[in-house]
Design a protein around this motif. Sequence first.
Motif, mmCIF file in Angstrom:
data_model
loop_
_atom_site.group_PDB
_atom_site.id
_atom_site.type_symbol
_atom_site.label_atom_id
_atom_site.label_comp_id
_atom_site.label_asym_id
_atom_site.label_seq_id
_atom_site.Cartn_x
_atom_site.Cartn_y
_atom_site.Cartn_z
ATOM 1 N N LEU A 1 0.830 -1.202 0.000
ATOM 2 C CA LEU A 1 0.000 0.000 0.000
ATOM 3 C C LEU A 1 0.868 1.257 0.000
ATOM 4 O O LEU A 1 0.598 2.210 -0.742
ATOM 5 C CB LEU A 1 -0.923 -0.001 1.215
ATOM 6 N N ALA A 2 1.913 1.276 0.812
ATOM 7 C CA ALA A 2 2.788 2.449 0.869
ATOM 8 C C ALA A 2 3.460 2.688 -0.479
ATOM 9 O O ALA A 2 3.607 3.837 -0.922
ATOM 10 C CB ALA A 2 3.836 2.264 1.961
ATOM 11 N N THR A 3 3.866 1.615 -1.155
ATOM 12 C CA THR A 3 4.494 1.748 -2.472
ATOM 13 C C THR A 3 3.502 2.304 -3.485
ATOM 14 O O THR A 3 3.850 3.159 -4.310
ATOM 15 C CB THR A 3 5.036 0.386 -2.937
ATOM 16 N N ASP A 4 2.261 1.833 -3.428
ATOM 17 C CA ASP A 4 1.227 2.345 -4.331
ATOM 18 C C ASP A 4 0.900 3.809 -4.027
ATOM 19 O O ASP A 4 0.698 4.618 -4.943
ATOM 20 C CB ASP A 4 -0.040 1.497 -4.219
ATOM 21 N N ASP A 5 0.841 4.153 -2.746
ATOM 22 C CA ASP A 5 0.547 5.543 -2.375
ATOM 23 C C ASP A 5 1.658 6.483 -2.853
ATOM 24 O O ASP A 5 1.384 7.608 -3.311
ATOM 25 C CB ASP A 5 0.375 5.662 -0.863
ATOM 26 N N ALA A 6 2.909 6.034 -2.733
ATOM 27 C CA ALA A 6 4.022 6.850 -3.226
ATOM 28 C C ALA A 6 3.945 7.007 -4.742
ATOM 29 O O ALA A 6 4.244 8.080 -5.289
ATOM 30 C CB ALA A 6 5.347 6.206 -2.824
ATOM 31 N N PHE A 7 3.556 5.953 -5.424
ATOM 32 C CA PHE A 7 3.359 5.994 -6.876
ATOM 33 C C PHE A 7 2.335 7.063 -7.246
ATOM 34 O O PHE A 7 2.557 7.881 -8.151
ATOM 35 C CB PHE A 7 2.908 4.607 -7.332
ATOM 36 N N TYR A 8 1.229 7.083 -6.534
ATOM 37 C CA TYR A 8 0.180 8.066 -6.803
ATOM 38 C C TYR A 8 0.686 9.485 -6.544
ATOM 39 O O TYR A 8 0.443 10.404 -7.340
ATOM 40 C CB TYR A 8 -1.031 7.754 -5.928
ATOM 41 N N ALA A 9 1.412 9.669 -5.448
ATOM 42 C CA ALA A 9 1.959 10.997 -5.143
ATOM 43 C C ALA A 9 2.912 11.459 -6.240
ATOM 44 O O ALA A 9 2.900 12.630 -6.642
ATOM 45 C CB ALA A 9 2.671 10.967 -3.794
ATOM 46 N N ASN A 10 3.737 10.548 -6.739
ATOM 47 C CA ASN A 10 4.677 10.920 -7.805
ATOM 48 C C ASN A 10 3.956 11.240 -9.108
ATOM 49 O O ASN A 10 4.353 12.161 -9.837
ATOM 50 C CB ASN A 10 5.696 9.800 -8.013
ATOM 51 N N MET A 11 2.902 10.501 -9.421
ATOM 52 C CA MET A 11 2.132 10.823 -10.630
ATOM 53 C C MET A 11 1.469 12.190 -10.501
ATOM 54 O O MET A 11 1.465 12.987 -11.453
ATOM 55 C CB MET A 11 1.080 9.743 -10.894
ATOM 56 N N LYS A 12 0.900 12.472 -9.339
ATOM 57 C CA LYS A 12 0.251 13.774 -9.165
ATOM 58 C C LYS A 12 1.266 14.909 -9.238
ATOM 59 O O LYS A 12 0.947 16.002 -9.742
ATOM 60 C CB LYS A 12 -0.520 13.807 -7.845
ATOM 61 N N ALA A 13 2.477 14.670 -8.763
ATOM 62 C CA ALA A 13 3.517 15.696 -8.884
ATOM 63 C C ALA A 13 3.851 15.951 -10.353
ATOM 64 O O ALA A 13 4.096 17.096 -10.762
ATOM 65 C CB ALA A 13 4.763 15.267 -8.111
ATOM 66 N N ILE A 14 3.862 14.891 -11.155
ATOM 67 C CA ILE A 14 4.086 15.042 -12.598
ATOM 68 C C ILE A 14 2.951 15.856 -13.219
ATOM 69 O O ILE A 14 3.176 16.760 -14.032
ATOM 70 C CB ILE A 14 4.206 13.658 -13.262
ATOM 71 N N CYS A 15 1.719 15.550 -12.824
ATOM 72 C CA CYS A 15 0.562 16.274 -13.364
ATOM 73 C C CYS A 15 0.575 17.740 -12.949
ATOM 74 O O CYS A 15 0.206 18.626 -13.736
ATOM 75 C CB CYS A 15 -0.730 15.619 -12.883
ATOM 76 N N ALA A 16 0.981 18.003 -11.715
ATOM 77 C CA ALA A 16 0.968 19.375 -11.205
ATOM 78 C C ALA A 16 1.906 20.282 -11.986
ATOM 79 O O ALA A 16 1.715 21.502 -12.013
ATOM 80 C CB ALA A 16 1.339 19.378 -9.725
ATOM 81 N N ALA A 17 2.913 19.687 -12.628
ATOM 82 C CA ALA A 17 3.870 20.481 -13.402
ATOM 83 C C ALA A 17 3.346 20.834 -14.791
ATOM 84 O O ALA A 17 3.977 21.610 -15.510
ATOM 85 C CB ALA A 17 5.189 19.718 -13.523
ATOM 86 N N LYS A 18 2.212 20.280 -15.178
ATOM 87 C CA LYS A 18 1.643 20.569 -16.496
ATOM 88 C C LYS A 18 0.885 21.892 -16.480
ATOM 89 O O LYS A 18 0.568 22.438 -15.419
ATOM 90 C CB LYS A 18 0.707 19.434 -16.928
ATOM 91 N N GLY A 19 0.560 22.394 -17.651
ATOM 92 C CA GLY A 19 -0.242 23.600 -17.764
ATOM 93 C C GLY A 19 -1.652 23.370 -17.255
ATOM 94 O O GLY A 19 -2.120 22.233 -17.143
ATOM 95 N N TRP A 20 -2.356 24.464 -16.958
ATOM 96 C CA TRP A 20 -3.665 24.354 -16.315
ATOM 97 C C TRP A 20 -4.658 23.554 -17.143
ATOM 98 O O TRP A 20 -5.490 22.826 -16.592
ATOM 99 C CB TRP A 20 -4.232 25.746 -16.030
#
Length: 215
Positions: free
Chosen positions: A171-190
Motif C-alpha cells: 500500500l505504501a508503495t502504491d501511495d508513493a506511486f500516486y503521489a509521484n504521478m500527481k507531482a508530474i501532473c501538477a507540473a503541467k499547464g492548467w
Amino acid sequence: MNRRPAALLTLALAACGAAPPVPPSAPAPSASLTASYAARPELQDADSQAVLARYGDAPGLLAALQEAYGERPADHSRPQVPALTGLDLASDRLAYVKRTGWGSVANYTAQYGAYAGTALPYSGLDWTRDGCSAPDGVGLGYREDFRPACNVHDFGYRNLKVYERTAANRLATDDAFYANMKAICAAKGWYARPACYSAAYAYYQGVRIGGGSSF
C-alpha cells in the motif's frame, strides 16, 4: 375512533370533488460525485470520459479533480520512511529500499544513476524496470508521462517483495506511486492538468486492484 381504510377515504374525497392524496414518489437517482466535471472542456478526451464513467462515484477521483482545479490543497505527501542507522546491514538495506521506492522521482533517478548495475550501496537490489502498463479504460497516452513514477514503483515492488513482503508495504508503495504521478501532473499547464490527474487516479486504482500478483 375508528379509522376508515385508505381506499374508502380516497373514494370519499373523489366524491366530494377533492383530489385524493398522491403517494410519495421514489427519490430521483443522485448524480455521481464528479458529474459537474464531466462537461468541462478540459475533460472531453476519451480517456478522461472513460475514467469519469468508471470512477465517477469515487471520493478519491473527486479529490484528485479538486486538486487539479485548485479547489483543494495539493497533496503530494509520501509514506514516512525509516532512517539509515549504520548498525545493521539487513535493516539498513530494507530502509534504503523504502527510502528509494517511496521517495520522489528525483531521489530515485539519482540513486539509479549512481548504483544501477553495481553492488552498491547494498548487494542484492533489483534495479530492473519495464515502464508502465496502462489500466483498463485508459489509452496509452500517459505511459510516457508516468514512466518516471512507474520506475520508482517497480523498484519498490521488486525489492520489498523480497525483503519485507507485507500488505502495508505494498500500500505504501502504491501511495508513493500516486503521489509521484500527481507531482508530474501538477507540473503541467492548467488545461492539461485535470485530464492528467484523472489518469493518475485510474493508474493508482489499476495497481491497487490488479497489482497484487506482482508484489
